[in-house]
Motif scaffolding. Sequence first.
Motif, short mmCIF file in Angstrom:
data_model
loop_
_atom_site.label_atom_id
_atom_site.label_comp_id
_atom_site.label_asym_id
_atom_site.label_seq_id
_atom_site.Cartn_x
_atom_site.Cartn_y
_atom_site.Cartn_z
N ARG A 28 0.84 -1.21 0.00
CA ARG A 28 0.00 0.00 0.00
C ARG A 28 0.87 1.26 0.00
N VAL A 29 1.92 1.26 0.79
CA VAL A 29 2.81 2.41 0.87
C VAL A 29 3.55 2.63 -0.45
N SER A 30 3.90 1.54 -1.12
CA SER A 30 4.68 1.65 -2.36
C SER A 30 3.86 2.17 -3.53
N GLY A 31 2.55 2.18 -3.42
CA GLY A 31 1.70 2.76 -4.46
C GLY A 31 1.09 1.74 -5.39
N LYS A 32 0.19 2.24 -6.21
CA LYS A 32 -0.58 1.38 -7.12
C LYS A 32 0.30 0.72 -8.18
N ARG A 33 1.41 1.32 -8.51
CA ARG A 33 2.29 0.79 -9.55
C ARG A 33 2.73 -0.63 -9.22
N THR A 34 2.97 -0.90 -7.95
CA THR A 34 3.41 -2.23 -7.55
C THR A 34 2.36 -3.29 -7.84
N LEU A 35 1.10 -2.91 -7.85
CA LEU A 35 0.02 -3.87 -8.04
C LEU A 35 -0.65 -3.75 -9.40
N SER A 36 -0.07 -2.95 -10.30
CA SER A 36 -0.69 -2.73 -11.60
C SER A 36 -0.46 -3.93 -12.51
N LYS A 37 -0.95 -3.80 -13.74
CA LYS A 37 -0.65 -4.84 -14.72
C LYS A 37 0.85 -5.01 -14.80
N LEU A 38 1.28 -6.21 -14.99
CA LEU A 38 2.70 -6.51 -14.84
C LEU A 38 3.47 -6.51 -16.15
N ASN A 39 4.55 -5.73 -16.18
CA ASN A 39 5.53 -5.93 -17.24
C ASN A 39 6.55 -6.92 -16.67
N ALA A 40 7.58 -7.24 -17.40
CA ALA A 40 8.52 -8.28 -16.95
C ALA A 40 9.17 -7.93 -15.62
N PHE A 41 9.57 -6.68 -15.45
CA PHE A 41 10.22 -6.27 -14.20
C PHE A 41 9.26 -6.41 -13.02
N LEU A 94 16.08 -0.52 -19.96
CA LEU A 94 16.62 -1.62 -19.16
C LEU A 94 15.53 -2.34 -18.39
N LEU A 95 14.49 -1.61 -17.99
CA LEU A 95 13.48 -2.16 -17.09
C LEU A 95 12.28 -2.77 -17.80
N LYS A 96 11.94 -2.26 -18.97
CA LYS A 96 10.79 -2.82 -19.66
C LYS A 96 10.94 -2.65 -21.16
N SER A 97 10.21 -3.46 -21.88
CA SER A 97 10.28 -3.39 -23.33
C SER A 97 9.38 -2.27 -23.83
N ALA A 98 9.61 -1.86 -25.05
CA ALA A 98 8.78 -0.83 -25.66
C ALA A 98 7.54 -1.49 -26.25
N PRO A 99 6.42 -0.76 -26.33
CA PRO A 99 5.26 -1.31 -27.04
C PRO A 99 5.62 -1.52 -28.51
N THR A 100 5.02 -2.52 -29.13
CA THR A 100 5.39 -2.91 -30.50
C THR A 100 4.16 -2.96 -31.39
N MET A 101 4.28 -2.34 -32.57
CA MET A 101 3.21 -2.33 -33.56
C MET A 101 3.12 -3.70 -34.23
N LEU A 102 1.97 -4.35 -34.11
CA LEU A 102 1.76 -5.66 -34.74
C LEU A 102 0.96 -5.55 -36.03
N MET A 103 0.11 -4.52 -36.09
CA MET A 103 -0.70 -4.31 -37.29
C MET A 103 -0.89 -2.81 -37.46
N ARG A 104 -0.77 -2.35 -38.70
CA ARG A 104 -0.97 -0.92 -38.98
C ARG A 104 -1.85 -0.79 -40.21
N ASP A 105 -2.90 0.01 -40.10
CA ASP A 105 -3.84 0.26 -41.19
C ASP A 105 -4.35 -1.04 -41.82
N GLY A 106 -4.73 -1.98 -40.97
CA GLY A 106 -5.32 -3.23 -41.43
C GLY A 106 -4.36 -4.25 -41.97
N VAL A 107 -3.05 -3.97 -41.95
CA VAL A 107 -2.05 -4.88 -42.51
C VAL A 107 -1.23 -5.49 -41.37
#
Length: 169
Positions: A28-41, A94-107
């Motif tokens: 609770r003290v560490s904040g909502k980030r600790t309990l948010s959706k998880l990235n790898a870190f 170092l801590l997390k990956s970047a979001p990645t485009m899987l589809m653009r403009d229907g392709v």
Amino acid sequence: MWLDDPSDLLRLTLIAILTYPALVALLRVSGKRTLSKLNAFDLVVTVALGSTLATILLSRSVSLVGGLLALSLLVALQYGAAFLAVRWPPSQRLLKSAPTMLMRDGVLRHDVLRRMRISDSEIRQAARSQGHGDLSHLAAIVLETDGSLSVIGRESCGDGSALTDVRGR
């Protein structure tokens, strides 16, 4: 075999009664980030917290104070890393990956799908779950840092400014 020492049950009960509320308070003290959706870190920290709690509860060789210190250190390190990522953006690589485009403009970007180990059917499932029946009407599908898929329809894409940090846009 069933019960080596009855005092173990008392010790386990007392340690759980003291440790569990301490862990909840730390989270609770560490904040909502600790309990948010998880990235790898975040996932690593969460697994480490669970493992540490189990060790504190089940191992006689770990003192209550030592266990609480270990939990506090893990939470503090996670908090510090998140603080660093916000204050110094290069550390995010170092801590997390970047979001990645899987589809653009229907392709679909099949080379990226293969590299990210995502099948075409998972893309279609993500589109359906967001209420879209036609991939050609989508502006983008993004693999987010937490592993979720964001589906953006052409009608809601606007100027695409939400995609500025997406790899491969």
